[in-house]
Design an enzyme around this catalytic site. Sequence first.
Site, short mmCIF file in Angstrom:
data_model
loop_
_atom_site.label_atom_id
_atom_site.label_comp_id
_atom_site.label_asym_id
_atom_site.label_seq_id
_atom_site.Cartn_x
_atom_site.Cartn_y
_atom_site.Cartn_z
CE LYS A 356 -3.77 1.83 2.89
NZ LYS A 356 -3.61 3.22 2.64
CG ASP A 472 9.39 6.13 -8.70
OD1 ASP A 472 10.28 6.71 -8.04
OD2 ASP A 472 8.30 5.78 -8.21
#
Length: 669
Positions: A356, A472
């Site tokens: 998450k 990223d």
Amino acid sequence: MASQGMHLILLIFFNHLIFLLSQQEGDGFIYNGFDQAQADLHLDGDAKILLPDGLLQLTNASMQQMGHAFFKKPFQFDSSEKKLSFSTHFVCALVPKPGVDGGHGIAFVVSSSMDFTQADPTQYLGLFNISTNGSPSAQILAVELDTVQSAEFDDIDKDHVGIDINSLKSIESASASYYSDTKGKNQSINLLNGEPLQVWVDYEGTLLNVTVAPLRIKKPNHPLLSRSINLTEIFPDQKLFFGFSAATGSLVSYQYILGWSFSRSKVLLQRLDLSKLPHIPHPRAKREQTSLLLITLFVLLAVMVLAGLGGVYLYRRKKYAEVREAWEKDYGPHRFCYKSLYRATKGFDRDGRLGKGGFGEVYKGNLPRIGDIAVKRVCHDAKQGMKQFVAEVVTMGSIKHKNLVPLLGYCRRKGELLLVSEYMSNGSLDRYLFHREKPPLPWSKRLAVLKDIASALNYLHTGASQVVLHRDIKASNVMLDSEFNGRLGDFGMARFEDCGDSVPVTAAVGTMGYMAPELTTMGTSTRTDVYGFGAFILEVVCGRRPLDPKIPAEKRHLVKWVCDCWRSDSLFDAIDAKLGGEYSEEEVEMVMKLGLLCTNVVAESRPSMEQVVQYINNNLPLPNFSPDSPGIGVYTPVLLETAFTSRSSLASPHNSMFVTHTITYGDGR
Ligand SMILES: *[C@@H]1O[C@H](CO)[C@@H](O)[C@H](O)[C@H]1NC(C)=O
Ligand SMILES: *[C@@H]1O[C@H](CO)[C@@H](O)[C@H](O)[C@H]1NC(C)=O
Ligand SMILES: *[C@@H]1O[C@H](CO)[C@@H](O)[C@H](O)[C@H]1NC(C)=O
Ligand SMILES: *[C@@H]1O[C@H](CO)[C@@H](O)[C@H](O)[C@H]1NC(C)=O
Ligand SMILES: *[C@@H]1O[C@H](CO)[C@@H](O)[C@H](O)[C@H]1NC(C)=O
Ligand SMILES: CC(=O)N[C@H]1CO[C@H](CO)[C@@H](O)[C@@H]1O
């Protein structure tokens, strides 16, 4: 002579005319329904006229009822027998009470009196009592429609028509039927069928004919009963009342007269207008009522079930609703339907949640034929950029490299994007670096993963038809497959740059600490990816994040600190303590220097990924440089401040959907 004869003829004609007129006025009547007949009729017992229809009800299906209805004015006959004639046509109905055997019957009555108060119901039909029955003094002629078989009167059956003279023992009777002219044979009638029944009674020249037929049938040619009767004998007073009588006993029915036409002469009998007759109320059976209730309940239930199903359908439709646009047609094979993803992840069950972060959540799932998958749910609000993004996702799916996490497809919903990729069984690299749950990673594996990722990134930059930027690179975006190969994943940030198109995308995307300083001003390029990779190298070797606010200021910026260590000849101080000193000094030194080389603030001074791959595989020696070489070990906080403050202005339509989760500390977990 001729004029005298003419005179005579005229006289005869006028006499005849006057006779006819008088007959029409005084010798007949007609009621198409009895709504106007109250004054003309003598009613007694249970007889009544039901308004507004004008239905004459003789009995109402209660027990032991009698009902009489007579035309009030008597008909007088003179002794000359030839004129003693009458004709009548009426429509009646015997309606049984549901669930009960019907009785008793209706009679058309010719009587010298209208007083039947002493008569009895039941089998006496309201005409006689036990002492008057059979007595000539009764002075009654009746045509009975009898629905009960009374053995004492020798009734032939319980559905017969009979002619009665002063007695209920009929002098003539027959089962109710009519001669069908069209079929050429007798058709039987059920008197108690509840339907209107026509009855004709004709008397002329001592012959009494009785004819019956259902409502829509024309008067049959052959009468049902025909009997020679001397009316003068029966009615010596020659005063006659005409009317009806009906009775019930323990057997009951509704007995009605709907219309009645009467005339002293057969030829002058007026036709009943069947269309004007009142309607018969049909009582509903209890069973019918209950079945009606059941049907109503069933229908209600069905409606409720349907409504429920409809609700479920709508709920499911909403639950599984997707956003689909025309331009997506081309990407059909890469599009997953939400329902299958929902099922694959058992409704995005918490137990199957792999991670998450700011971007959304990742769930493990299993699709038939495909196997284990990872589904990433990314929140997005922007419509813009979605098309390009999906195009990228799909193209990513076609880029294959052993060190890339294969992207299988996507699904779009309102405010949500789902990315489906292969499931990597050993999870993400950062767990082995930072979480206690996994054993610390030995140096050899760290180096192997670094080589894997360098290879993957090099492929993205040079191997595909387009230059693909990852944007990223960090430990949490590096996945480990079942054989513990490093695989670069999470292309949520990845963007393409057309080979020919040099216009930089001016946006800061990535994670702080991995972002090249020129990113906010110059935009992304392969060089910003190299910077990110450099930061990642140091992260893996030192076992800490490039920018850790919890660490004292002098060590906070990893690049700067590593450089400081090198400058003070204690490069190995920066190494992850969890390695326990078990590493090849030569390799570690090379890799750390490579990390510093890649994180040079001057983009042009950084090596390309192609060179990086050669350095890291020891195919090429590192260039000579020192901790004090320009751009090495420099940390430029100002630019990052800019990245923070200009965050909202960075939200160009092109990439607005990423901005909300691009700038995060650490790995976003
Ligand atoms: C039938 O008629 C009688 C009187 O004529 C009345 O008392 C009774 O209530 C009626 N029954 C029904 C069911 O209408
Ligand atoms: C039968 O009716 C007659 C009159 O019509 C009456 O005088 C007589 O008493 C009645 N008998 C019975 C048993 O009701
Ligand atoms: C029809 O009924 C009448 C009266 O009951 C009878 O006289 C006649 O023979 C019957 N006709 C046929 C064809 O059955
Ligand atoms: C009675 O019926 C017979 C035939 O069955 C017919 O000849 C006669 O004219 C009819 N009488 C009346 C008054 O209808
Ligand atoms: C009918 O009865 C009356 C009186 O009893 C009698 O005078 C007459 O002759 C009878 N007619 C026939 C046709 O039998
Ligand atoms: C270090 C580690 O957890 N390795 C595991 C990687 O995944 C394979 C297959 O799922 C396991 O067998 C290894 O133990």
